[in-house]
Each structure stands twice: as structure tokens, then as C-alpha cells.
Design a protein around this motif. Structure first.
Motif, PDB file in Angstrom:
ATOM      1  N   THR A   1      26.191  45.286  40.990  1.00 37.29           N
ATOM      2  CA  THR A   1      27.280  45.107  41.693  1.00 37.29           C
ATOM      3  C   THR A   1      26.879  44.672  43.105  1.00 37.29           C
ATOM      4  OG1 THR A   1      28.622  46.830  40.390  1.00 37.29           O
ATOM      5  CG2 THR A   1      29.356  46.372  42.584  1.00 37.29           C
TER       6      THR A   1
ATOM      7  N   THR B   1      31.624  42.141  43.689  1.00 38.36           N
ATOM      8  CA  THR B   1      31.260  41.159  42.450  1.00 38.36           C
ATOM      9  C   THR B   1      30.448  41.912  41.664  1.00 38.36           C
ATOM     10  OG1 THR B   1      29.408  39.986  43.757  1.00 38.36           O
ATOM     11  CG2 THR B   1      31.570  38.834  43.656  1.00 38.36           C
ATOM     12  N   LYS B   2      30.910  41.959  40.329  1.00 36.42           N
ATOM     13  CA  LYS B   2      29.933  42.575  39.329  1.00 36.42           C
ATOM     14  C   LYS B   2      29.508  41.632  38.184  1.00 36.42           C
ATOM     15  CE  LYS B   2      32.130  47.002  39.612  1.00 36.42           C
ATOM     16  NZ  LYS B   2      32.629  48.166  38.766  1.00 36.42           N
TER      17      LYS B   2
ATOM     18  N   VAL C   1      33.159  39.551  37.569  1.00 36.97           N
ATOM     19  CA  VAL C   1      34.416  39.975  38.066  1.00 36.97           C
ATOM     20  C   VAL C   1      34.231  40.152  39.464  1.00 36.97           C
ATOM     21  CG1 VAL C   1      36.281  41.741  38.056  1.00 36.97           C
ATOM     22  CG2 VAL C   1      35.008  41.338  35.848  1.00 36.97           C
TER      23      VAL C   1
ATOM     24  N   THR D   1      36.624  41.530  42.813  1.00 35.65           N
ATOM     25  CA  THR D   1      37.829  42.175  43.309  1.00 35.65           C
ATOM     26  C   THR D   1      37.756  42.338  44.839  1.00 35.65           C
ATOM     27  OG1 THR D   1      36.481  44.284  42.879  1.00 35.65           O
ATOM     28  CG2 THR D   1      38.171  43.518  41.052  1.00 35.65           C
TER      29      THR D   1
ATOM     30  N   PRO E   1      41.953  48.033  43.657  1.00 37.95           N
ATOM     31  CA  PRO E   1      41.121  47.006  43.987  1.00 37.95           C
ATOM     32  C   PRO E   1      42.141  45.846  43.382  1.00 37.95           C
ATOM     33  CG  PRO E   1      39.477  48.612  43.277  1.00 37.95           C
ATOM     34  CD  PRO E   1      40.951  48.907  43.040  1.00 37.95           C
TER      35      PRO E   1
ATOM     36  N   GLU F   1      41.917  42.319  41.307  1.00 40.42           N
ATOM     37  CA  GLU F   1      41.137  41.442  40.654  1.00 40.42           C
ATOM     38  C   GLU F   1      41.424  39.748  41.109  1.00 40.42           C
ATOM     39  OE1 GLU F   1      40.095  40.203  36.215  1.00 40.42           O
ATOM     40  OE2 GLU F   1      40.357  42.324  36.675  1.00 40.42           O
TER      41      GLU F   1
ATOM     42  N   THR G   1      38.939  36.950  40.754  1.00 41.32           N
ATOM     43  CA  THR G   1      38.140  36.085  39.897  1.00 41.32           C
ATOM     44  C   THR G   1      37.461  36.606  38.830  1.00 41.32           C
ATOM     45  OG1 THR G   1      37.594  34.704  41.992  1.00 41.32           O
ATOM     46  CG2 THR G   1      36.524  33.876  39.983  1.00 41.32           C
ATOM     47  N   ARG G   2      37.442  35.828  37.678  1.00 43.61           N
ATOM     48  CA  ARG G   2      36.774  36.128  36.294  1.00 43.61           C
ATOM     49  C   ARG G   2      35.784  35.215  35.826  1.00 43.61           C
ATOM     50  NH1 ARG G   2      36.899  40.217  33.008  1.00 43.61           N
ATOM     51  NH2 ARG G   2      38.162  41.878  33.945  1.00 43.61           N
TER      52      ARG G   2
END
Length: 133
Positions: free
Chosen positions: A15, A79-80, A96, A98, A118, A120, A122-123
Motif C-alpha cells: 500500500t 493505492t494497493k 485499487v 481510493t 474511502p 474507490e 480506480t480498479r
């Protein structure tokens, strides 16, 4: 340097968080282009490769990208990247992004708030490759 055995395992997650400066706004309403988030995904993917394989790796492709909500200057974006598949040299990653804090210029120039939930924005799904070890 001798490459050590890979630590690449499904579920390994990295992350990152970053403040988005107002100098990155490109559109009305302080909107930031989607390519900015893809750059952040590249950064978090690099750390996944370092953590898992001791190498920065190379981003090979995206198989899916979904822009769900806007990113704005003044946001703090998280971002993760999570490994979902491990091949001999490839790793499939789920990304992901957020927003966890948002600027509130409607209140004052420097006002901001921590979001209760949070958002979200973008994925994506992508593939990275690392050297044979």
C-alpha cells in the motif's frame, strides 16, 4: 548478487499513499487525469516486485482498467496492489485506488477533510514480469 528464492505469494499486498498537489490538476473542477493513477499503480507494482522477488520487475500489461470516480487535486490517494496469481516469471496483480482525504476549497483555500469512508476511484488488473531466479 545471487537472487534469493522468491517470496511471491498470492495475497501479498503493498500500500502507498500520496497527496495530489494542485499543480497536477488538468481539467475544470481540479480534476486530475487517469494516467496519474496508472503511474501510482506502477509505483506500487514496483514495490510488490521488490518485496516478492528482490527485483523491480517490469510492468507488462493491463488486462482491465476501470475509472470509477474522479481524482482531484488536494486528495490523498491510497493505492494497493495485491498478487493474485504467481507464474514462473509473471505475477498478476489487482490494483485499487481510493481517496482517503479530500480538499474542501468550497470552505477555504486550504480546507480538507478525512473521508468517513474511502472513495474507490480506480480498479485495475495487470501483469508484471521478473527475471528468472
Amino acid at each position: 548478487m545471487t537472487m534469493s528464492m522468491t517470496k511471491a505469494t498470492i495475497g501479498l499486498t503493498v500500500t502507498h499513499r500520496r497527496y495530489v498537489p494542485y499543480s497536477h490538476a488538468h481539467y475544470a473542477g481540479n480534476l486530475v487525469d487517469g494516467a496519474y493513477v496508472l503511474g501510482l499503480f506502477g509505483d506500487v507494482a514496483t514495490e510488490v516486485c521488490i518485496q516478492a522477488d528482490g527485483d523491480e520487475g517490469l510492468f507488462a500489461s493491463y488486462s482491465d482498467v476501470q475509472f470509477l470516480q474522479p481524482l482531484r487535486a488536494g486528495d490523498v490517494v491510497e493505492t494497493k496492489a495485491t498478487i493474485t496469481r504467481v507464474g514462473n516469471r509473471s505475477r498478476e496483480l489487482e490494483f485499487v485506488a481510493t481517496v482517503v482525504c479530500r480538499g474542501r476549497t468550497d470552505l477555504s483555500e486550504s480546507a480538507a477533510e478525512v473521508l468517513a469512508e474511502p472513495l474507490e476511484i480506480t480498479r485495475a488488473t495487470g501483469t508484471v514480469v521478473v527475471p528468472a531466479g
